[in-house]
Write an enzyme that holds these catalytic residues in place. Structure first.
Site, mmCIF file in Angstrom:
data_model
loop_
_atom_site.group_PDB
_atom_site.id
_atom_site.type_symbol
_atom_site.label_atom_id
_atom_site.label_comp_id
_atom_site.label_asym_id
_atom_site.label_seq_id
_atom_site.Cartn_x
_atom_site.Cartn_y
_atom_site.Cartn_z
ATOM 1 N N ALA A 5 41.125 44.138 41.906
ATOM 2 C CA ALA A 5 42.201 44.800 41.657
ATOM 3 C C ALA A 5 42.390 44.716 40.015
ATOM 4 O O ALA A 5 42.181 43.987 39.173
ATOM 5 C CB ALA A 5 43.385 44.114 42.227
ATOM 6 N N TYR A 6 43.033 45.603 39.554
ATOM 7 C CA TYR A 6 43.726 45.840 38.393
ATOM 8 C C TYR A 6 45.001 44.865 38.296
ATOM 9 O O TYR A 6 46.023 45.532 38.714
ATOM 10 C CB TYR A 6 43.690 47.237 37.856
ATOM 11 C CG TYR A 6 44.085 47.370 36.283
ATOM 12 C CD1 TYR A 6 43.141 47.635 35.317
ATOM 13 C CD2 TYR A 6 45.400 47.237 36.006
ATOM 14 C CE1 TYR A 6 43.480 47.954 34.208
ATOM 15 C CE2 TYR A 6 45.893 47.461 34.616
ATOM 16 C CZ TYR A 6 44.997 47.754 33.694
ATOM 17 O OH TYR A 6 45.283 47.824 32.360
ATOM 18 N N THR A 7 45.043 43.981 37.729
ATOM 19 C CA THR A 7 46.205 42.844 37.976
ATOM 20 C C THR A 7 46.973 42.717 36.627
ATOM 21 O O THR A 7 47.980 42.126 36.620
ATOM 22 C CB THR A 7 45.946 41.590 38.503
ATOM 23 O OG1 THR A 7 44.935 40.848 37.400
ATOM 24 C CG2 THR A 7 45.376 41.786 39.852
ATOM 25 N N THR A 46 49.758 42.863 47.384
ATOM 26 C CA THR A 46 50.601 42.091 46.569
ATOM 27 C C THR A 46 52.117 42.474 47.043
ATOM 28 O O THR A 46 52.497 43.408 47.671
ATOM 29 C CB THR A 46 50.638 42.847 45.216
ATOM 30 O OG1 THR A 46 51.628 41.868 44.259
ATOM 31 C CG2 THR A 46 50.775 44.183 44.826
ATOM 32 N N ASP A 47 53.031 41.446 46.666
ATOM 33 C CA ASP A 47 54.669 41.767 46.970
ATOM 34 C C ASP A 47 55.173 42.761 46.033
ATOM 35 O O ASP A 47 56.227 43.245 46.113
ATOM 36 C CB ASP A 47 55.072 40.606 46.853
ATOM 37 C CG ASP A 47 55.032 39.612 45.461
ATOM 38 O OD1 ASP A 47 54.004 39.946 44.885
ATOM 39 O OD2 ASP A 47 56.035 39.197 45.082
ATOM 40 N N TYR A 70 51.666 49.302 38.303
ATOM 41 C CA TYR A 70 50.878 48.398 39.030
ATOM 42 C C TYR A 70 51.294 48.064 40.789
ATOM 43 O O TYR A 70 50.503 48.378 41.671
ATOM 44 C CB TYR A 70 51.110 46.969 38.681
ATOM 45 C CG TYR A 70 50.360 45.850 39.544
ATOM 46 C CD1 TYR A 70 49.001 45.925 39.656
ATOM 47 C CD2 TYR A 70 51.115 44.858 40.188
ATOM 48 C CE1 TYR A 70 48.465 44.848 40.466
ATOM 49 C CE2 TYR A 70 50.618 43.980 41.081
ATOM 50 C CZ TYR A 70 48.903 43.996 41.164
ATOM 51 O OH TYR A 70 48.655 42.970 42.008
ATOM 52 N N LYS A 74 49.146 49.707 43.854
ATOM 53 C CA LYS A 74 48.685 48.910 44.980
ATOM 54 C C LYS A 74 49.417 49.373 46.304
ATOM 55 O O LYS A 74 48.422 49.302 47.164
ATOM 56 C CB LYS A 74 49.018 47.251 44.681
ATOM 57 C CG LYS A 74 48.632 46.848 43.764
ATOM 58 C CD LYS A 74 47.095 46.374 43.972
ATOM 59 C CE LYS A 74 46.910 45.394 44.916
ATOM 60 N NZ LYS A 74 45.496 45.055 45.134
ATOM 61 N N TRP A 95 52.050 35.431 43.875
ATOM 62 C CA TRP A 95 52.342 34.519 42.775
ATOM 63 C C TRP A 95 50.853 33.677 42.928
ATOM 64 O O TRP A 95 50.787 32.379 43.035
ATOM 65 C CB TRP A 95 53.095 33.503 42.908
ATOM 66 C CG TRP A 95 54.308 33.862 42.410
ATOM 67 C CD1 TRP A 95 54.899 35.450 42.582
ATOM 68 C CD2 TRP A 95 55.606 33.428 42.126
ATOM 69 N NE1 TRP A 95 56.222 35.496 42.076
ATOM 70 C CE2 TRP A 95 56.710 34.468 41.878
ATOM 71 C CE3 TRP A 95 55.976 32.034 41.752
ATOM 72 C CZ2 TRP A 95 57.739 34.035 41.306
ATOM 73 C CZ3 TRP A 95 57.182 31.728 41.163
ATOM 74 C CH2 TRP A 95 58.158 32.773 40.932
#
Length: 177
Positions: A5-7, A46-47, A70, A74, A95
């Site tokens: 992923a691009y985080t 992700t949340d 982001y 996602k 997290w």
């Protein structure tokens, strides 16, 4: 299992095309390729697909409302994976930290070594989750044939400040700080 992923959440705001290519379009290609090959995609999400306004843990059927590039990228990746195959499995987590790679734990240990004082916000609450715990959950969900959207985090909640204090204590006990 797609954990790529691009985080870089902040950088995604300045480079939305890259975030979208990695977190949305690449996931679509992976999902379509898996479907064509008769394989099932397990995709980590992700949340950040939510807006953070709930005062309770999010449920799988809660409406998404990402507030960042982001988060939108996602969410779009989730949608692409699920459209490509009814067998796709999307697991939302939060997290994430591990002994390796870039993450909050490593950043805090580095900053605590470099500075006399480190400031960390206390008004954001979440659930620190180990990469090992997530990997075990992904494996278990995959083995039992789960599909659709699932949520996984470790137990408990903390603020970023609480997490930083715990990191300091554990790092000191391990001789790292």
């Amino acid at each position: 299992i797609n954990a790529a992923a691009y985080t870089a959440v902040d950088l995604a705001e300045r480079d939305p095309e890259t975030a979208d290519r990695v977190n949305h379009h690449a996931v679509r290609v992976l999902a379509e390729s898996c479907a064509a090959a008769g394989a099932r995609l397990v995709h980590v999400s992700t949340d950040y697909v939510f807006d953070g306004r709930a005062h309770r843990p999010y449920r799988i059927d809660d409406a998404t409302n990402p507030l960042s590039v982001y988060g939108r990228s996602k969410r779009d990746g989730e949608v692409a994976a699920l459209r490509a195959s009814s067998d796709a499995l999307v697991v939302r987590t939060a997290w994430l930290y591990a002994a390796h790679g870039r993450n909050f734990m490593h950043t805090m240990i580095r900053l605590m070594r470099e500075r006399d004082e480190v400031r960390v916000v206390a008004d954001q609450i979440g659930t620190p989750t180990t990469a090992r715990g997530l990997a075990q959950a992904l494996w278990a969900l995959g083995v039992c044939g789960a599909s659709g959207i699932h949520h996984w985090t470790d137990a408990g909640v903390a603020s970023w400040y609480d997490f930083a204090v715990a990191i300091r204590e554990e790092a000191a006990a391990a001789g790292l700080g």
